[in-house]
Design an enzyme around this catalytic site. Structure first.
Site, PDB file in Angstrom:
ATOM      1  N   LYS A  32       0.857  -1.190   0.000  1.00 43.77           N
ATOM      2  CA  LYS A  32       0.000   0.000   0.000  1.00 43.77           C
ATOM      3  C   LYS A  32       0.892   1.238   0.000  1.00 43.77           C
ATOM      4  O   LYS A  32       1.700   1.432   0.897  1.00 43.77           O
ATOM      5  CB  LYS A  32      -0.891   0.013   1.248  1.00 43.77           C
ATOM      6  CG  LYS A  32      -1.570   1.369   1.528  1.00 43.77           C
ATOM      7  CD  LYS A  32      -2.426   1.362   2.798  1.00 43.77           C
ATOM      8  CE  LYS A  32      -2.935   2.772   3.142  1.00 43.77           C
ATOM      9  NZ  LYS A  32      -3.755   2.816   4.376  1.00 43.77           N
ATOM     10  N   ASP A  72      -2.487  10.473   3.341  1.00 46.31           N
ATOM     11  CA  ASP A  72      -3.866  10.068   3.598  1.00 46.31           C
ATOM     12  C   ASP A  72      -4.578  11.109   4.452  1.00 46.31           C
ATOM     13  O   ASP A  72      -4.444  11.126   5.674  1.00 46.31           O
ATOM     14  CB  ASP A  72      -3.880   8.700   4.299  1.00 46.31           C
ATOM     15  CG  ASP A  72      -5.302   8.199   4.571  1.00 46.31           C
ATOM     16  OD1 ASP A  72      -6.253   8.796   4.010  1.00 46.31           O
ATOM     17  OD2 ASP A  72      -5.452   7.218   5.328  1.00 46.31           O
ATOM     18  N   LYS A  77      -9.953  13.170   8.002  1.00 51.81           N
ATOM     19  CA  LYS A  77      -9.391  12.856   9.319  1.00 51.81           C
ATOM     20  C   LYS A  77      -9.350  14.126  10.169  1.00 51.81           C
ATOM     21  O   LYS A  77      -9.270  15.220   9.634  1.00 51.81           O
ATOM     22  CB  LYS A  77      -7.952  12.333   9.158  1.00 51.81           C
ATOM     23  CG  LYS A  77      -7.835  10.919   8.651  1.00 51.81           C
ATOM     24  CD  LYS A  77      -6.377  10.488   8.613  1.00 51.81           C
ATOM     25  CE  LYS A  77      -6.212   9.086   8.040  1.00 51.81           C
ATOM     26  NZ  LYS A  77      -6.853   8.039   8.843  1.00 51.81           N
ATOM     27  N   ASP A 130       1.898   6.745   5.292  1.00 55.68           N
ATOM     28  CA  ASP A 130       0.888   5.769   4.900  1.00 55.68           C
ATOM     29  C   ASP A 130       1.281   5.024   3.615  1.00 55.68           C
ATOM     30  O   ASP A 130       0.518   4.224   3.083  1.00 55.68           O
ATOM     31  CB  ASP A 130      -0.462   6.472   4.721  1.00 55.68           C
ATOM     32  CG  ASP A 130      -1.644   5.543   4.970  1.00 55.68           C
ATOM     33  OD1 ASP A 130      -1.449   4.488   5.598  1.00 55.68           O
ATOM     34  OD2 ASP A 130      -2.756   5.865   4.515  1.00 55.68           O
ATOM     35  N   ASP A 184     -11.978   7.126   3.971  1.00 53.47           N
ATOM     36  CA  ASP A 184     -10.736   6.954   4.733  1.00 53.47           C
ATOM     37  C   ASP A 184     -10.306   5.484   4.807  1.00 53.47           C
ATOM     38  O   ASP A 184      -9.205   5.173   5.255  1.00 53.47           O
ATOM     39  CB  ASP A 184     -10.918   7.532   6.145  1.00 53.47           C
ATOM     40  CG  ASP A 184      -9.598   7.786   6.850  1.00 53.47           C
ATOM     41  OD1 ASP A 184      -8.546   7.719   6.180  1.00 53.47           O
ATOM     42  OD2 ASP A 184      -9.632   8.054   8.066  1.00 53.47           O
ATOM     43  N   GLU A 205      -9.185   3.639   2.522  1.00 50.96           N
ATOM     44  CA  GLU A 205      -8.734   3.699   1.128  1.00 50.96           C
ATOM     45  C   GLU A 205      -7.664   2.662   0.798  1.00 50.96           C
ATOM     46  O   GLU A 205      -7.537   2.242  -0.344  1.00 50.96           O
ATOM     47  CB  GLU A 205      -8.233   5.105   0.804  1.00 50.96           C
ATOM     48  CG  GLU A 205      -6.776   5.405   1.184  1.00 50.96           C
ATOM     49  CD  GLU A 205      -6.493   5.341   2.679  1.00 50.96           C
ATOM     50  OE1 GLU A 205      -7.452   5.450   3.473  1.00 50.96           O
ATOM     51  OE2 GLU A 205      -5.329   5.147   3.059  1.00 50.96           O
ATOM     52  N   ARG A 248      -7.330  -0.473   1.466  1.00 54.09           N
ATOM     53  CA  ARG A 248      -7.850  -1.752   0.975  1.00 54.09           C
ATOM     54  C   ARG A 248      -8.323  -1.631  -0.469  1.00 54.09           C
ATOM     55  O   ARG A 248      -8.281  -2.614  -1.222  1.00 54.09           O
ATOM     56  CB  ARG A 248      -8.979  -2.232   1.906  1.00 54.09           C
ATOM     57  CG  ARG A 248     -10.171  -1.346   1.942  1.00 54.09           C
ATOM     58  CD  ARG A 248     -11.050  -1.576   3.170  1.00 54.09           C
ATOM     59  NE  ARG A 248     -10.466  -1.054   4.404  1.00 54.09           N
ATOM     60  CZ  ARG A 248     -10.996  -1.205   5.605  1.00 54.09           C
ATOM     61  NH1 ARG A 248     -12.129  -1.853   5.753  1.00 54.09           N
ATOM     62  NH2 ARG A 248     -10.398  -0.692   6.667  1.00 54.09           N
TER      63      ARG A 248
HETATM   64  N1  BES Z   1      -3.874   4.816   7.006  1.00 57.01           N
HETATM   65  C1  BES Z   1      -4.974   4.607   7.874  1.00 57.01           C
HETATM   66  C2  BES Z   1      -4.661   3.678   9.038  1.00 57.01           C
HETATM   67  C3  BES Z   1      -3.658   4.198  10.032  1.00 57.01           C
HETATM   68  C4  BES Z   1      -4.062   5.003  11.069  1.00 57.01           C
HETATM   69  C5  BES Z   1      -2.338   3.849   9.930  1.00 57.01           C
HETATM   70  C6  BES Z   1      -3.136   5.469  11.987  1.00 57.01           C
HETATM   71  C7  BES Z   1      -1.412   4.314  10.848  1.00 57.01           C
HETATM   72  C8  BES Z   1      -1.816   5.127  11.874  1.00 57.01           C
HETATM   73  C9  BES Z   1      -6.128   3.999   7.084  1.00 57.01           C
HETATM   74  O1  BES Z   1      -6.228   4.406   5.768  1.00 57.01           O
HETATM   75  C10 BES Z   1      -7.387   4.403   7.762  1.00 57.01           C
HETATM   76  O2  BES Z   1      -7.668   5.565   7.774  1.00 57.01           O
HETATM   77  N2  BES Z   1      -8.108   3.437   8.324  1.00 57.01           N
HETATM   78  C11 BES Z   1      -9.310   3.707   9.018  1.00 57.01           C
HETATM   79  C12 BES Z   1     -10.318   2.672   8.594  1.00 57.01           C
HETATM   80  C13 BES Z   1     -11.710   2.971   9.052  1.00 57.01           C
HETATM   81  C14 BES Z   1     -12.234   4.186   8.325  1.00 57.01           C
HETATM   82  C15 BES Z   1     -12.562   1.779   8.786  1.00 57.01           C
HETATM   83  C16 BES Z   1      -9.020   3.598  10.503  1.00 57.01           C
HETATM   84  O3  BES Z   1      -8.231   2.739  10.911  1.00 57.01           O
HETATM   85  O4  BES Z   1      -9.556   4.407  11.257  1.00 57.01           O
HETATM   86 ZN    ZN Z   2      -4.509   5.037   4.870  1.00 59.90          ZN
HETATM   87 MN    MN Z   3      -7.351   6.190   5.545  1.00 53.44          MN
END
Ligand code: BES
Ligand code: ZN
Ligand code: MN
Length: 491
Positions: free
Chosen positions: A257, A262, A269, A280, A339, A341, A343
Site C-alpha cells: 500500500k 492520507d 481525518k 501511509d 478513509d 482507502e 484496501r
Molecule cells: N492509514 C490509515 C490507518 C492508520 C491510522 C495507519 C493510523 C497508521 C496510523 C487507514 O487508511 C485508515 O484511515 N483506516 C481507518 C479505517 C476505518 C475508516 C474503517 C481507521 O483505521 O480508522
Molecule cells: Zn490510509
Molecule cells: Mn485512511
C-alpha cells in the site's frame, strides 16, 4: 560510517572496546590492556557497580601508558550471545560512542560464543542499522548535535569470514535504509510519480521496473485504486518490480500500500496528528526496500514487487461516500468511508498481481488500520493468512529477525460484515474488529492464491530510539521478509 574487519590492531587513538564476562571476568584482549595500563581496568571495575552483565558499559577515560581516549569495558553476560543480542549490542554501543563524541573505535571480539566471525558481523550490522539518520532538511544543527563516529574497526580472529558475513547483512541494511528514507520524506516531495522515479533507480542493480500510469490502469479496469486517487492533482501510479535471481517458475510476490498522503478524503481525518499520514506509504516502502536488499545481495529467487501509489485528498473531484466503484476483479464496492482507502488500492494491486504473474504466494504489507495498533500496539505486527504453512514460516522469520509478528484470525462471520445491498461489498465493516474486516476485504481479491496480509500500522514509525532502530521510520518488514525469503525460498 566505514566498517572494517582486522585480525590485529595497534590502535593509538579513539576508543577501544573489550569484553568482560559476568563476574568481572576479563577476556584475553581485556587482560592484555589491563596489564598495559598497570591494572587500570581492574581498579575501575572495583570502583563501580559494573559486573559484566550483558550490555553494561564502563568507560575508562584517558588510560595510563596509552594515547587512546578511552577503553570501554563491555559486559557480555554469562550465556552465549544470540544473533539478535549481538545486533542490539552493536546498536546500543554505537549510540553510546556518538553520545561521547568519539570519532573512531577498535572493537575487540574474542568472547561471547563459538562463532566469533558471526558475532563480529552481527555487531557491525547492529551498529550500521542504528547509524541511519534522516537529516537532509536540517540546516541549523550545531556540530555537537551531529554524530561523530566515522570509523569502526572490528578486531577478530577470522576477519575474512566476518567480512563476508557482514557483506550480506550490509545489503539488507541498504534495503532498510531505502525504506526508512522513503517513509521519512515529506508528502510534498514524495508523491506517486516521484516515488515511482525513486524506484526506477533500482534498475542499476538489475531490477526490472515498470510503471503504469492512470491511462493504463483505466484500461485494466482498476476502478478501486483510481477512485482513491481521483481527488488528487498527483497522478496515481502502479510500479512493478521484477528480480530474477533464481529458478522457481512461479515467482514470490510482495504487494504494498503506497498512499503517499492520507487525509481521509471526504471522510476527512481530524487535524491533530495528520502529518503522520505521510508514512501511509510504508507498505510500499517495505516492498521497495526488500527488492533493494534482494538485489544488493543477489538473492537466488524470482521475486515480484508491486506497489499501488496514490494520494488520498478531498477535492471537487474526490470520491464520495456512496460512490460505487468496479474493481479490476469485476467485483463492485460501495464506498462507505473514503478513509478506508488502503484496501481499495490493494484490491486492484493484489488482483493484478495474481492475474498477471500467477505467483506461488502473495504477501501484502500496509499501514492499513488504526485498529491494528489498538490490538497489538507498536511491538508486534499483525498478520492474516489463508495458508498455515506460510504462516508458520513467517512467524519463524519474525523470531529470527527480531521483527515480530502475530497471527490474527479470518472467518466467514467477519466477512459477512462487509455485506451491503447496493453492491457486492462495502469498504468498511462495523464498529468492531476493524483490522480483521479490512483483511477479509483483501481476501476477496486474492482468488485462492496462498496469501499473507501484514498490517504494519503500529510498527512503521517509532516514537523512541531502539537499539537497532533510531526513532522515526523503522523499515520494519525488510529484515523480516528478507529472512523469510532467505530461509525458505532460495537455492
Ligand atoms: N492509514 C490509515 C490507518 C492508520 C491510522 C495507519 C493510523 C497508521 C496510523 C487507514 O487508511 C485508515 O484511515 N483506516 C481507518 C479505517 C476505518 C475508516 C474503517 C481507521 O483505521 O480508522
Ligand atoms: Zn490510509
Ligand atoms: Mn485512511
Amino acid at each position: 560510517m566505514k566498517v572494517t574487519f582486522v585480525q590485529k590492531t595497534n590502535a593509538n587513538s579513539g576508543a577501544i572496546i573489550v569484553g568482560v564476562e559476568a563476574g568481572r571476568k576479563l577476556t584475553p584482549a581485556a587482560q592484555e590492556l589491563d596489564a598495559r595500563t598497570d591494572g587500570a581496568l581492574g581498579r575501575a571495575m572495583k570502583n563501580d557497580r559494573f559486573s559484566g552483565k550483558k550490555n553494561q558499559m564502563l568507560h575508562v577515560i584517558a588510560p595510563a601508558n596509552m594515547t587512546v581516549s578511552r577503553i570501554i569495558l563491555l559486559g557480555l553476560g554469562d550465556a552465549p550471545l544470540s544473533e539478535l543480542d549481538c545486533q542490539d549490542m552493536g546498536g546500543a554501543v554505537f549510540a553510546a560512542l556518538n553520545g561521547a563524541g568519539e570519532k573512531e573505535v577498535a572493537w575487540h571480539i574474542d568472547a561471547g560464543g563459538d562463532n566469533l566471525p558471526q558475532i563480529a558481523a552481527d555487531i557491525a550490522y547492529g551498529a550500521r542499522l542504528r547509524s541511519y539518520r534522516f537529516d537532509k532538511y536540517r540546516t541549523q544543527e550545531k556540530p555537537e548535535q551531529k554524530p561523530t563516529l566515522t570509523k569502526m574497526a572490528i578486531v577478530v580472529d577470522g576477519a575474512t569470514a566476518a567480512r563476508r558475513d557482514f557483506k550480506s547483512l550490509d545489503s539488507v541494511a541498504q534495503g532498510v535504509f531505502m525504506t526508512r528514507e522513503l517513509v521519512s520524506e515529506p508528502p510534498n516531495i514524495l508523491y506517486p510519480a516521484s516515488f515511482a522515479a525513486e524506484v526506477k533507480k533500482l534498475e542499476k542493480l538489475g531490477v526490472k521496473v515498470e510503471i503504469l500510469n492512470e491511462k493504463k490502469m483505466e484500461k485494466l479496469g482498476m476502478g478501486a485504486l483510481l477512485g482513491v486517487g481521483q481527488g488528487s492533482i498527483r497522478e496515481s501510479q502502479m510500479v512493478i518490480m521484477t528480480w530474477n535471481g533464481g529458478r522457481n517458475k512461479r515467482p514470490l510476490a510482495f504487494v504494498g500500500k503506497g498512499v503517499t498522503f492520507d487525509t481521509g478524503g471526504i471522510s476527512l481525518k481530524p487535524g491533530p496528528g495528520m502529518e503522520e499520514m505521510k508514512w501511509d506509504m510504508g507498505g510500499a516502502g517495505v516492498v521497495v526496500g526488500l527488492m533493494r536488499a534482494l538485489a544488493e545481495r543477489k538473492a537466488k529467487s524470482n521475486v515480484i514487487g508491486v506497489i499501488g501509489l496514490v494520494e488520498n485528498m478531498p477535492d471537487g473531484n474526490a470520491q464520495r461516500p456512496g460512490d460505487i466503484v468496479t474493481s479490476m476483479s469485476g467485483q463492485t464496492i460501495e464506498i462507505h468511508n473514503t478513509d478506508a482507502e488502503g484496501r481499495l488500492v490493494l484490491a486492484d494491486a493484489l488482483w493484478y498481481t495474481q492475474d498477471r504473474f500467477k505467483p506461488s504466494f502473495m504477501v501484502d504489507l500496509a499501514t492499513l488500520t488504526g485498529a491494528m495498533m489498538v490490538s497489538l500496539g507498536t511491538e508486534y505486527a499483525g498478520f492474516f493468512s489463508n495458508d498455515d504453512g506460510l504462516s508458520e514460516k513467517l512467524a519463524a522469520a519474525g523470531t529470527a529477525s527480531g521483527e515480530k509478528v502475530w497471527r490474527m484470525p479470518l472467518a466467514q462471520a467477519y466477512d459477512d460484515l462487509l455485506k451491503t445491498d447496493g453492491a457486492d461489498m462495502k469498504n468498511i465493516g462495523g464498529r468492531f474488529a476493524g483490522a480483521i474486516t479490512a483483511a477479509q476485504f483483501l481476501q476477496r481479491f486474492v482468488n485462492k492464491t496462498p496469501w499473507i496480509h501484514l498490517d504494519i500500522a503500529g510498527v512503521t514509525w517509532s516514537a523512541k530510539d531502539k537499539p537497532t532502530v533510531p526513532k522515526g521510520g523503522t523499515g520494519f518488514g525488510v529484515r523480516l521478509l528478507n529472512r523469510f525469503v532467505a530461509d525458505n525460498f532460495e537455492g
